[in-house]
Design an enzyme around this catalytic site. Structure first.
Site, PDB file in Angstrom:
ATOM      1  N   SER A  26       3.563  -2.643  11.108  1.00  0.00           N
ATOM      2  CA  SER A  26       2.152  -2.835  10.964  1.00  0.00           C
ATOM      3  C   SER A  26       2.065  -2.062  12.411  1.00  0.00           C
ATOM      4  CB  SER A  26       1.430  -3.493  10.759  1.00  0.00           C
ATOM      5  OG  SER A  26       1.876  -4.240   9.459  1.00  0.00           O
ATOM      6  N   ASN A  74      -5.262  -6.100  13.162  1.00  0.00           N
ATOM      7  CA  ASN A  74      -4.179  -6.130  12.602  1.00  0.00           C
ATOM      8  C   ASN A  74      -3.426  -7.604  12.713  1.00  0.00           C
ATOM      9  OD1 ASN A  74      -4.729  -4.323  10.572  1.00  0.00           O
ATOM     10  ND2 ASN A  74      -2.781  -2.919  11.428  1.00  0.00           N
ATOM     11  N   GLY A 104       0.802  -1.256  -0.347  1.00  0.00           N
ATOM     12  CA  GLY A 104      -0.083   0.264  -0.177  1.00  0.00           C
ATOM     13  C   GLY A 104       0.396   1.612  -0.351  1.00  0.00           C
ATOM     14  N   ASN A 105       0.512   2.519   1.113  1.00  0.00           N
ATOM     15  CA  ASN A 105       0.829   3.807   1.102  1.00  0.00           C
ATOM     16  C   ASN A 105       2.239   3.479   1.702  1.00  0.00           C
ATOM     17  OD1 ASN A 105      -0.465   4.825  -0.194  1.00  0.00           O
ATOM     18  ND2 ASN A 105      -1.517   5.539   1.499  1.00  0.00           N
ATOM     19  N   HIS A 147       5.691   3.145  20.066  1.00  0.00           N
ATOM     20  CA  HIS A 147       5.155   4.546  19.166  1.00  0.00           C
ATOM     21  C   HIS A 147       4.646   4.942  19.703  1.00  0.00           C
ATOM     22  CE1 HIS A 147       5.281   5.138  15.374  1.00  0.00           C
ATOM     23  NE2 HIS A 147       4.860   4.339  14.880  1.00  0.00           N
ATOM     24  N   ARG A 161      -3.684   4.220  17.612  1.00  0.00           N
ATOM     25  CA  ARG A 161      -2.826   2.846  16.944  1.00  0.00           C
ATOM     26  C   ARG A 161      -3.006   1.755  17.453  1.00  0.00           C
ATOM     27  NH1 ARG A 161       1.681   6.973  16.791  1.00  0.00           N
ATOM     28  NH2 ARG A 161       2.308   7.374  15.158  1.00  0.00           N
ATOM     29  N   ARG A 166      -4.446   4.057  10.215  1.00  0.00           N
ATOM     30  CA  ARG A 166      -5.822   4.541  11.357  1.00  0.00           C
ATOM     31  C   ARG A 166      -6.424   6.026  10.511  1.00  0.00           C
ATOM     32  NH1 ARG A 166      -2.770   8.048  15.772  1.00  0.00           N
ATOM     33  NH2 ARG A 166      -1.026   8.079  14.947  1.00  0.00           N
TER      34      ARG A 166
HETATM   35  N1  APR Z   1      -1.273  -9.621   3.348  1.00  0.00           N
HETATM   36  C1  APR Z   1      -0.534  -8.796   2.723  1.00  0.00           C
HETATM   37  N2  APR Z   1      -0.974  -7.985   2.885  1.00  0.00           N
HETATM   38  C2  APR Z   1      -2.276  -7.209   3.346  1.00  0.00           C
HETATM   39  C3  APR Z   1      -3.001  -8.210   4.072  1.00  0.00           C
HETATM   40  C4  APR Z   1      -3.155  -9.462   4.022  1.00  0.00           C
HETATM   41  N3  APR Z   1      -3.412 -10.361   4.590  1.00  0.00           N
HETATM   42  N4  APR Z   1      -3.849  -7.836   4.652  1.00  0.00           N
HETATM   43  C5  APR Z   1      -4.223  -6.147   4.248  1.00  0.00           C
HETATM   44  N5  APR Z   1      -3.282  -6.395   3.312  1.00  0.00           N
HETATM   45  C6  APR Z   1      -2.259  -4.610   2.717  1.00  0.00           C
HETATM   46  C7  APR Z   1      -3.454  -4.393   1.964  1.00  0.00           C
HETATM   47  O1  APR Z   1      -4.157  -4.637   1.172  1.00  0.00           O
HETATM   48  C8  APR Z   1      -2.318  -2.642   1.433  1.00  0.00           C
HETATM   49  O2  APR Z   1      -2.253  -3.020   0.002  1.00  0.00           O
HETATM   50  O3  APR Z   1      -1.804  -3.906   3.456  1.00  0.00           O
HETATM   51  C9  APR Z   1      -1.826  -2.523   3.017  1.00  0.00           C
HETATM   52  C10 APR Z   1      -2.135  -1.482   3.426  1.00  0.00           C
HETATM   53  O4  APR Z   1      -0.934  -0.635   3.096  1.00  0.00           O
HETATM   54  P1  APR Z   1      -2.228   1.407   3.078  1.00  0.00           P
HETATM   55  O5  APR Z   1      -3.434   0.380   3.274  1.00  0.00           O
HETATM   56  O6  APR Z   1      -1.915   1.798   2.463  1.00  0.00           O
HETATM   57  O7  APR Z   1      -1.717   1.314   4.565  1.00  0.00           O
HETATM   58  P2  APR Z   1      -0.402   2.073   5.612  1.00  0.00           P
HETATM   59  O8  APR Z   1      -0.877   3.508   5.479  1.00  0.00           O
HETATM   60  O9  APR Z   1       0.535   1.453   4.371  1.00  0.00           O
HETATM   61  O10 APR Z   1      -0.427   1.545   6.298  1.00  0.00           O
HETATM   62  C11 APR Z   1       0.508   0.078   6.859  1.00  0.00           C
HETATM   63  O11 APR Z   1       2.075   0.345   8.398  1.00  0.00           O
HETATM   64  O12 APR Z   1       1.812   2.340   9.707  1.00  0.00           O
HETATM   65  C12 APR Z   1       1.556   1.169   9.567  1.00  0.00           C
HETATM   66  O13 APR Z   1      -0.662   2.313  10.162  1.00  0.00           O
HETATM   67  C13 APR Z   1       0.129   1.828   9.743  1.00  0.00           C
HETATM   68  O14 APR Z   1      -0.686  -0.335  10.180  1.00  0.00           O
HETATM   69  C14 APR Z   1      -0.550   0.353   9.136  1.00  0.00           C
HETATM   70  C15 APR Z   1      -0.152  -0.206   8.447  1.00  0.00           C
END
Ligand code: APR
Length: 327
Positions: free
Chosen positions: A127, A103, A13-14, A183, A96, A90
């Site tokens: 995460s 998560n 993701g991001n 954190h 968190r 979040r």
């Molecule tokens: N397996 C693989 N990827 C997964 C799963 C899984 N079971 N479940 C969710 N994802 C993927 C989502 O599809 C998404 O692309 O995890 C990615 C998370 O990306 P974002 O939603 O963009 O979140 P992001 O801002 O990257 O943050 C991710 O890091 O800092 C922490 O609090 C934040 O818990 C969050 C994590």
């Protein structure tokens, strides 16, 4: 001939996408972006799309790192380092800790796959809630503690230095500082050890101004969530890649990371004799967490650290309540 390092990112993701970009730009190795299909949109393949988009930066940015996008865990085989960002971020109004129920299950399933497909990797968890998610990763993989760590301190310290540099009007490069503990809100500030090229920050800023920078670093993530409706990704990725670089290049950088502590900072004594993952200064090298650096805290600092440890302990308690098999 030595092979190129392989870095897999679970959750593209991001944060995952930005980590991939930065790793490629620094040519730290080849990158695998793994994610899950988007519900109701089976025609899309986001990790493949991101990998292809990023690969096309290569000619401009002048990198040859190979980028792969996948839904298939067998592609993470032989990874040297794995970054885990899988999970939900979040939303405004959430802490968190509110993310734990979703998560923890996600990180648990990711950990099972890492154990199966990349049993020799060093795993950096991103995460949230971070300190509990690192515990889940360690517990499920059964990896030695030097190969499981969490990214939090690198980001918190970066935020702290940024706000000090804003206040002082000096380059961020000339600020040395450290924050420990969990954190976020219960991090342990260490203004006593903060300097501008060796000049104590307390000689340059009032106690109130330093405290304001500490407070802003504590809630820096929340400030961004309010502005963007989701959590930050550039600085979290920068902090994560700083850790990856130190490991891949065996630089032995000293970076605040969530690492397994027992006697260090009196952690086990406050947790019924058991160790916990908590943010501490770590030497990061080819073997992951190669050393935890300990120093004598004063009474106020140790009190803050104890509060932080107690918070992490509660968070793990909440996780174990949801998943008793993680006890
Ligand atoms: N397996 C693989 N990827 C997964 C799963 C899984 N079971 N479940 C969710 N994802 C993927 C989502 O599809 C998404 O692309 O995890 C990615 C998370 O990306 P974002 O939603 O963009 O979140 P992001 O801002 O990257 O943050 C991710 O890091 O800092 C922490 O609090 C934040 O818990 C969050 C994590």
């Amino acid at each position: 001939m030595p092979r190129r390092a392989k870095i897999s990112i679970i959750g593209s993701g991001n944060i995952g996408g930005e980590c991939a970009r930065s790793i490629a730009m620094k040519e730290l190795g080849d990158v695998v972006l793994l994610d899950i299909p988007i519900k109701d949109k089976p025609e899309l393949h986001m990790p493949k799309g991101k990998a292809l988009d990023l690969a096309c930066c290569g000619p401009v940015e002048k990198f040859d790192s190979k980028l792969t996008g996948t839904f298939d865990y067998s592609d993470i085989k032989d990874s040297d380092v794995i970054i885990v960002t899988a999970g939900v971020p979040r939303k405004p109004g959430q802490s968190r800790d509110d993310l734990v129920s979703i998560n923890a299950g996600i990180v648990k399933s990711v950990a099972q796959n890492i154990k199966q497909y990349a049993p020799n990797a060093i795993v950096i968890v991103v995460s949230n809630p971070l300190d509990a998610m690192v515990y889940v990763m360690w517990k499920v993989t059964g990896f030695p503690a030097n190969r499981v760590l969490g990214q939090a301190g690198a980001l918190d310290v970066a935020r702290y230095k940024t706000f000090l540099a804003f206040e002082l009007g000096v380059s961020v490069e000339d600020i040395q500082g450290l924050l420990l503990g969990g954190h976020g809100d219960d991090m342990v500030p260490l203004p006593r050890l903060t300097s501008v090229n060796g000049i104590p920050v307390s000689d340059l800023l009032s106690a109130e101004k330093i405290q304001a920078c500490v407070d802003r670093a504590k809630v820096g993530g929340g400030e961004i969530v309010k502005l963007m409706g989701t959590s930050a990704w550039y600085a979290p990725s920068a902090g994560t890649v700083e850790m990856v670089e130190s490991i891949i290049r065996d630089k032995k950088r000293v970076i605040a990371s969530a690492a397994f502590c027992e006697k260090e900072y009196n952690v086990a004594a406050q947790n019924g004799g058991k160790g916990l993952f908590v943010g501490v200064p770590c030497v990061l090298g080819a073997n992951g967490v190669e050393k935890i650096l300990s120093f004598n805290m004063n009474e106020t600092e140790q009190k803050s650290m104890n509060e932080s440890i107690s918070h992490v302990k509660d968070l793990i308690g909440a996780t174990v309540k949801l998943f008793p098999e993680l006890a």
